[in-house]
Structures are given as structure tokens and as C-alpha cells.
Design a protein around this motif. Structure first.
Motif, PDB file in Angstrom:
ATOM      1  N   GLY A   1      46.303  22.977  29.793  1.00 26.88           N
ATOM      2  CA  GLY A   1      46.259  22.014  29.005  1.00 26.88           C
ATOM      3  C   GLY A   1      45.937  20.514  29.643  1.00 26.88           C
ATOM      4  N   MET A   2      46.557  20.276  30.788  1.00 29.29           N
ATOM      5  CA  MET A   2      46.548  19.233  31.424  1.00 29.29           C
ATOM      6  C   MET A   2      44.971  18.811  31.744  1.00 29.29           C
ATOM      7  SD  MET A   2      50.137  18.753  33.269  1.00 29.29           S
ATOM      8  CE  MET A   2      49.931  17.171  34.002  1.00 29.29           C
ATOM      9  N   PHE A   3      44.542  19.894  32.455  1.00 29.86           N
ATOM     10  CA  PHE A   3      43.033  19.845  32.846  1.00 29.86           C
ATOM     11  C   PHE A   3      41.952  19.714  31.700  1.00 29.86           C
ATOM     12  CE2 PHE A   3      43.863  21.949  37.198  1.00 29.86           C
ATOM     13  CZ  PHE A   3      43.254  20.966  37.858  1.00 29.86           C
ATOM     14  N   LEU A   4      42.477  20.141  30.584  1.00 25.93           N
ATOM     15  CA  LEU A   4      41.473  19.817  29.349  1.00 25.93           C
ATOM     16  C   LEU A   4      41.601  18.483  28.943  1.00 25.93           C
ATOM     17  CD1 LEU A   4      42.207  23.050  27.175  1.00 25.93           C
ATOM     18  CD2 LEU A   4      40.053  22.481  28.526  1.00 25.93           C
ATOM     19  N   THR A   5      42.935  17.945  29.091  1.00 24.76           N
ATOM     20  CA  THR A   5      43.117  16.571  28.599  1.00 24.76           C
ATOM     21  C   THR A   5      42.125  15.669  29.794  1.00 24.76           C
ATOM     22  OG1 THR A   5      45.203  17.134  27.844  1.00 24.76           O
ATOM     23  CG2 THR A   5      44.627  14.718  28.480  1.00 24.76           C
ATOM     24  N   TRP A   6      42.394  15.781  30.747  1.00 31.05           N
ATOM     25  CA  TRP A   6      41.606  15.185  31.836  1.00 31.05           C
ATOM     26  C   TRP A   6      40.365  15.240  31.470  1.00 31.05           C
ATOM     27  CZ3 TRP A   6      38.542  17.355  35.942  1.00 31.05           C
ATOM     28  CH2 TRP A   6      38.026  16.558  36.775  1.00 31.05           C
ATOM     29  N   MET A   7      39.579  16.286  31.381  1.00 31.42           N
ATOM     30  CA  MET A   7      38.028  16.465  31.170  1.00 31.42           C
ATOM     31  C   MET A   7      37.847  15.903  29.999  1.00 31.42           C
ATOM     32  SD  MET A   7      37.830  20.660  32.269  1.00 31.42           S
ATOM     33  CE  MET A   7      35.946  20.319  31.335  1.00 31.42           C
ATOM     34  N   ILE A   8      38.367  15.932  28.760  1.00 29.13           N
ATOM     35  CA  ILE A   8      38.114  15.096  27.776  1.00 29.13           C
ATOM     36  C   ILE A   8      38.153  13.672  27.651  1.00 29.13           C
ATOM     37  CG2 ILE A   8      38.774  14.821  25.289  1.00 29.13           C
ATOM     38  CD1 ILE A   8      39.734  17.820  25.269  1.00 29.13           C
ATOM     39  N   THR A   9      39.232  13.327  28.504  1.00 29.19           N
ATOM     40  CA  THR A   9      39.527  11.861  28.564  1.00 29.19           C
ATOM     41  C   THR A   9      38.278  11.183  29.391  1.00 29.19           C
ATOM     42  OG1 THR A   9      41.695  12.337  28.173  1.00 29.19           O
ATOM     43  CG2 THR A   9      41.170  10.141  29.172  1.00 29.19           C
ATOM     44  N   THR A  10      38.122  11.858  30.658  1.00 22.89           N
ATOM     45  CA  THR A  10      37.187  11.405  31.626  1.00 22.89           C
ATOM     46  C   THR A  10      35.725  11.534  31.231  1.00 22.89           C
ATOM     47  OG1 THR A  10      37.253  13.338  33.091  1.00 22.89           O
ATOM     48  CG2 THR A  10      38.732  11.538  33.716  1.00 22.89           C
ATOM     49  N   ARG A  11      35.514  12.480  30.766  1.00 16.84           N
ATOM     50  CA  ARG A  11      33.957  12.698  30.335  1.00 16.84           C
ATOM     51  C   ARG A  11      33.478  12.065  28.960  1.00 16.84           C
ATOM     52  NH1 ARG A  11      33.127  18.977  32.454  1.00 16.84           N
ATOM     53  NH2 ARG A  11      33.706  18.643  34.726  1.00 16.84           N
ATOM     54  N   MET A  12      34.510  12.034  27.848  1.00 14.52           N
ATOM     55  CA  MET A  12      34.018  11.376  26.761  1.00 14.52           C
ATOM     56  C   MET A  12      34.633   9.904  26.664  1.00 14.52           C
ATOM     57  SD  MET A  12      34.806  14.824  24.143  1.00 14.52           S
ATOM     58  CE  MET A  12      33.917  16.060  24.206  1.00 14.52           C
ATOM     59  N   GLY A  13      35.497   9.448  27.455  1.00 17.92           N
ATOM     60  CA  GLY A  13      36.054   8.104  27.517  1.00 17.92           C
ATOM     61  C   GLY A  13      37.146   7.762  26.323  1.00 17.92           C
ATOM     62  N   LEU A  14      37.648   9.069  25.932  1.00 23.07           N
ATOM     63  CA  LEU A  14      38.590   8.880  24.653  1.00 23.07           C
ATOM     64  C   LEU A  14      39.734   8.590  25.377  1.00 23.07           C
ATOM     65  CD1 LEU A  14      37.375  12.038  22.832  1.00 23.07           C
ATOM     66  CD2 LEU A  14      36.882   9.606  22.043  1.00 23.07           C
ATOM     67  N   HIS A  15      40.805   7.940  24.403  1.00 23.59           N
ATOM     68  CA  HIS A  15      42.336   8.034  24.860  1.00 23.59           C
ATOM     69  C   HIS A  15      42.766   9.253  24.911  1.00 23.59           C
ATOM     70  CE1 HIS A  15      46.433   7.097  24.378  1.00 23.59           C
ATOM     71  NE2 HIS A  15      46.248   6.090  24.460  1.00 23.59           N
ATOM     72  N   PRO A  16      43.771   9.433  25.907  1.00 26.73           N
ATOM     73  CA  PRO A  16      44.251  10.761  26.118  1.00 26.73           C
ATOM     74  C   PRO A  16      44.948  11.481  25.070  1.00 26.73           C
ATOM     75  CG  PRO A  16      44.803   9.365  28.013  1.00 26.73           C
ATOM     76  CD  PRO A  16      44.189   8.503  26.938  1.00 26.73           C
ATOM     77  N   PHE A  17      45.475  10.705  24.335  1.00 25.07           N
ATOM     78  CA  PHE A  17      46.024  11.436  23.154  1.00 25.07           C
ATOM     79  C   PHE A  17      45.089  11.863  21.896  1.00 25.07           C
ATOM     80  CE2 PHE A  17      50.328   8.626  23.262  1.00 25.07           C
ATOM     81  CZ  PHE A  17      50.549   9.148  24.588  1.00 25.07           C
ATOM     82  N   ALA A  18      43.932  11.281  22.048  1.00 21.63           N
ATOM     83  CA  ALA A  18      42.843  11.885  21.254  1.00 21.63           C
ATOM     84  C   ALA A  18      42.434  13.004  21.441  1.00 21.63           C
ATOM     85  CB  ALA A  18      41.659  10.817  21.179  1.00 21.63           C
ATOM     86  N   SER A  19      42.644  13.568  22.794  1.00 23.59           N
ATOM     87  CA  SER A  19      42.347  14.973  22.951  1.00 23.59           C
ATOM     88  C   SER A  19      43.236  16.226  22.391  1.00 23.59           C
ATOM     89  CB  SER A  19      42.349  15.170  24.650  1.00 23.59           C
ATOM     90  OG  SER A  19      43.688  15.017  25.137  1.00 23.59           O
ATOM     91  N   VAL A  20      44.260  15.501  21.771  1.00 23.68           N
ATOM     92  CA  VAL A  20      45.130  16.688  21.098  1.00 23.68           C
ATOM     93  C   VAL A  20      44.346  17.428  19.933  1.00 23.68           C
ATOM     94  CG1 VAL A  20      45.994  14.767  19.167  1.00 23.68           C
ATOM     95  CG2 VAL A  20      47.334  17.035  20.013  1.00 23.68           C
ATOM     96  N   ILE A  21      43.116  16.759  19.463  1.00 24.75           N
ATOM     97  CA  ILE A  21      42.412  17.285  18.422  1.00 24.75           C
ATOM     98  C   ILE A  21      41.907  18.635  19.049  1.00 24.75           C
ATOM     99  CG2 ILE A  21      40.548  17.009  16.765  1.00 24.75           C
ATOM    100  CD1 ILE A  21      41.435  14.141  16.690  1.00 24.75           C
ATOM    101  N   LEU A  22      41.352  18.536  20.155  1.00 20.74           N
ATOM    102  CA  LEU A  22      40.701  19.835  20.979  1.00 20.74           C
ATOM    103  C   LEU A  22      41.802  20.683  21.674  1.00 20.74           C
ATOM    104  CD1 LEU A  22      37.693  18.169  21.995  1.00 20.74           C
ATOM    105  CD2 LEU A  22      37.857  19.383  20.061  1.00 20.74           C
ATOM    106  N   VAL A  23      42.865  20.000  22.342  1.00 24.76           N
ATOM    107  CA  VAL A  23      43.571  20.788  23.323  1.00 24.76           C
ATOM    108  C   VAL A  23      44.562  21.521  22.643  1.00 24.76           C
ATOM    109  CG1 VAL A  23      45.177  20.587  25.062  1.00 24.76           C
ATOM    110  CG2 VAL A  23      43.267  18.988  25.114  1.00 24.76           C
ATOM    111  N   VAL A  24      45.265  21.166  21.482  1.00 29.45           N
ATOM    112  CA  VAL A  24      46.370  22.181  20.800  1.00 29.45           C
ATOM    113  C   VAL A  24      45.660  23.212  20.294  1.00 29.45           C
ATOM    114  CG1 VAL A  24      47.782  22.023  18.889  1.00 29.45           C
ATOM    115  CG2 VAL A  24      47.861  20.274  20.522  1.00 29.45           C
ATOM    116  N   PRO A  25      44.458  23.216  19.439  1.00 23.30           N
ATOM    117  CA  PRO A  25      43.866  24.563  18.830  1.00 23.30           C
ATOM    118  C   PRO A  25      43.425  25.461  20.092  1.00 23.30           C
ATOM    119  CG  PRO A  25      43.045  22.281  17.753  1.00 23.30           C
ATOM    120  CD  PRO A  25      43.770  21.998  18.758  1.00 23.30           C
TER     121      PRO A  25
END
Length: 294
Positions: A46-70
Motif C-alpha cells: 500500500g505504501m509503494f502504491l501511494t508513492w507511485m500514485i503521488t509521484t507519477r500523478m502529482g496528487l496529494h498522498p491522501f488522494a491516492s486513497v481512492i485507488l489504494v484502498v480498493p
């Protein structure tokens, strides 16, 4: 006095972090009755997914909850369906534990193969900024983790008590055979429960990633204490896991200040052994387990 208040505050914030990791673990055990030794590696994924989404999409880390949790829910559900469920009828229950140990090793080595031994740092977006609360200071991200842990406990309790699926989950946790005789689809409840436990650790990963560097062995750092929290609070007790985490967090913080950072873990595990000897069911094991919710 200010120092003492800061120690207690640090302990509560640390307890919130331990709680949000441990809740998913105790949820899985309370229902499926399997100790998931891959829980730490679920957190790492989950932490690696958060890092990938945040760095590659430029999103706030908390925004990655939409993809990481499912995504973590799917990982947990597949783990139960494909790995644990075929072993449920085994004569020796330890086979299921060994399966999760194997999954833990596989996920850790897969992370090493994919990302190497390098550390991945998730952008903080101000989550490391300090907040002054009277005489004490905490990090913004720590406060969010603490509040999220409280919200998660309340949400799970309401879900388990008030929803039809929650009542089915409680029935399975209390007596699997009786629940099956009453028409509950036990294998489906097991898959759902394992998925929910993994989703909880996915939420923990999103909240923790901006504050801690991500590596292939990051899960080990958290999951050992999470096991202590789960046993201390009573195996299968969600509120117990929360309050047990608060106790461990305060003890850890106080031991680090008064005794030394090198002996913090010794003090925590020493307390764990004492409580385990005096009260093997944990602090809340008799009164607050999933099977005794009303």
C-alpha cells in the motif's frame, strides 16, 4: 510538566499509528481466525502504491486513497479465496499460518525485484508541518492518523452492529457452524472480512507513507508492534486494539525519554509478556471481541 505532556501527546500520536495498522490485523483474526503474517507486507504494498500514485500523478498522498484502498481490498480478498480458503479444511491449522508466511516472503522479494533496495520517499505536502496545541507540538500527519484511527474504529463498530452484513460477520465470528446453518454464506463472509482487513491496512499505508520512507522491509517495522497491540487488546477486539495501541504508544514514548531509545522495544515487549502472563486473553479479550458485540 510541559515535557510530561509532550511525552503523553507523542505516545498518543504513536498509538494512533499503531492502532490504524493493527485494526485490520485484528479484524482478520477475529473473523477468519487466521493470523496474517503477511500483514506487514500488505502495508508495504500500500505504501509503494501511494508513492507511485503521488509521484507519477502529482496528487496529494491522501488522494491516492481512492485507488489504494480498493486495490488492497482486492488483494486481501484474493489472498483469502486463492490461498487461505483451500487450506481451511486442513487437519493442522498451522498450514494457513505457514501460507501467510510464504506470502510475506514472496511479496517482500517481489518488492526487492521491482524497486530494489532503494528507499522511496513520498512527497509530504506539508504533512510534516508542526502544529502547536498549547504547550505541546505534533505533526500535521500524526494528527490525521490519530483522528483516522478513531473514525475507523467507530465506522467498523457501526457497520458490524447495524448492517445486515455486519450482523452476518458477527455471527460467523461467534460460531461458524451455527451461522452456516442459519443460511450465512461463510466462505463469502471470510473473503469479505479478509478484504476489509486489507483495505484497513491500505488506509493505514496512505496515511503513513508521507511520514515514513518506504522500503521492502518497512512492514516488519510496524507489524511486530501491531501483533503486540492485537494480543494486548484481546485477539479479535477492534476497540481493544485501539486502546492497546494507546497503552503501547505511551509506554514506548515514555521509555524512549526516561530510559533511552535503544531500550524502548525491550520495555514494550517486557510489558507485553507481563500482561500476557497475568491476563492471557488480553486487556479486553473477554468483553470486547467481535463475537461478543451486541
Amino acid at each position: 510538566m510541559t515535557t510530561f505532556l509532550q511525552i503523553i501527546t507523542n505516545g498518543l500520536m504513536l498509538g494512533g499509528l499503531f492502532a490504524i495498522v493493527a485494526i485490520g490485523l485484528t479484524l482478520i483474526f477475529g473473523i477468519v481466525k487466521v493470523v496474517n503474517f503477511a500483514h506487514g507486507e500488505f502495508l508495504m504494498v500500500g505504501m509503494f502504491l501511494t508513492w507511485m500514485i503521488t509521484t507519477r500523478m502529482g496528487l496529494h498522498p491522501f488522494a491516492s486513497v481512492i485507488l489504494v484502498v480498493p486495490a488492497m481490498f482486492v488483494l486481501g480478498a484474493l489472498t483469502q479465496r486463492l490461498l487461505i480458503q483451500p487450506l481451511m479444511g486442513a487437519e493442522d491449522d498451522h498450514v494457513q499460518i505457514f501460507a501467510t508466511v510464504g506470502l510475506s516472503t514472496a511479496l517482500m522479494n517481489l518488492a526487492l525485484l521491482t524497486y530494489g533496495a532503494d528507499i522511496a520517499n513520498t512527497p509530504t505536502f506539508g504533512l510534516r508541518a508542526p502544529i502547536e496545541l498549547g504547550p505541546v507540538r505534533i505533526l500535521t500527519g500524526q494528527l490525521y492518523i490519530f483522528l483516522a484511527a478513531i473514525a475507523l474504529v467507530i465506522a467498523l463498530q457501526l457497520f458490524l452492529k447495524n448492517s445486515q452484513t455486519g450482523r452476518a460477520i458477527r455471527a460467523v465470528a461467534q460460531h461458524r457452524v451455527a451461522a452456516e446453518l442459519m443460511g450465512v454464506n461463510v466462505p463469502r463472509i471470510y473473503i469479505l472480512s479478509f478484504g476489509l482487513g486489507a483495505a484497513c491496512v491500505g488506509l493505514a499505508a496512505v496515511l503513513i507513507a508521507p511520514l515514513y520512507p518506504t522500503s521492502s522491509n518497512i512492514g516488519t517495522y510496524f507489524v511486530l508492534t501491531a501483533f503486540v497491540v492485537v494480543v494486548l487488546g484481546g485477539l479479535g477486539s477492534i476497540p481493544g486494539a485501539f486502546f492497546g495501541a494507546m497503552v503501547i504508544g505511551i509506554v514506548d514514548s515514555a521509555a524512549g525519554y526516561y530510559i533511552g531509545s535503544g531500550l524502548r522495544e525491550a520495555v514494550v515487549f517486557g510489558l507485553f509478556l507481563v500482561i500476557l502472563i497475568l491476563r492471557p486473553s488480553g486487556l479486553f479479550g473477554k468483553r470486547m471481541t467481535l463475537s461478543h458485540l451486541s
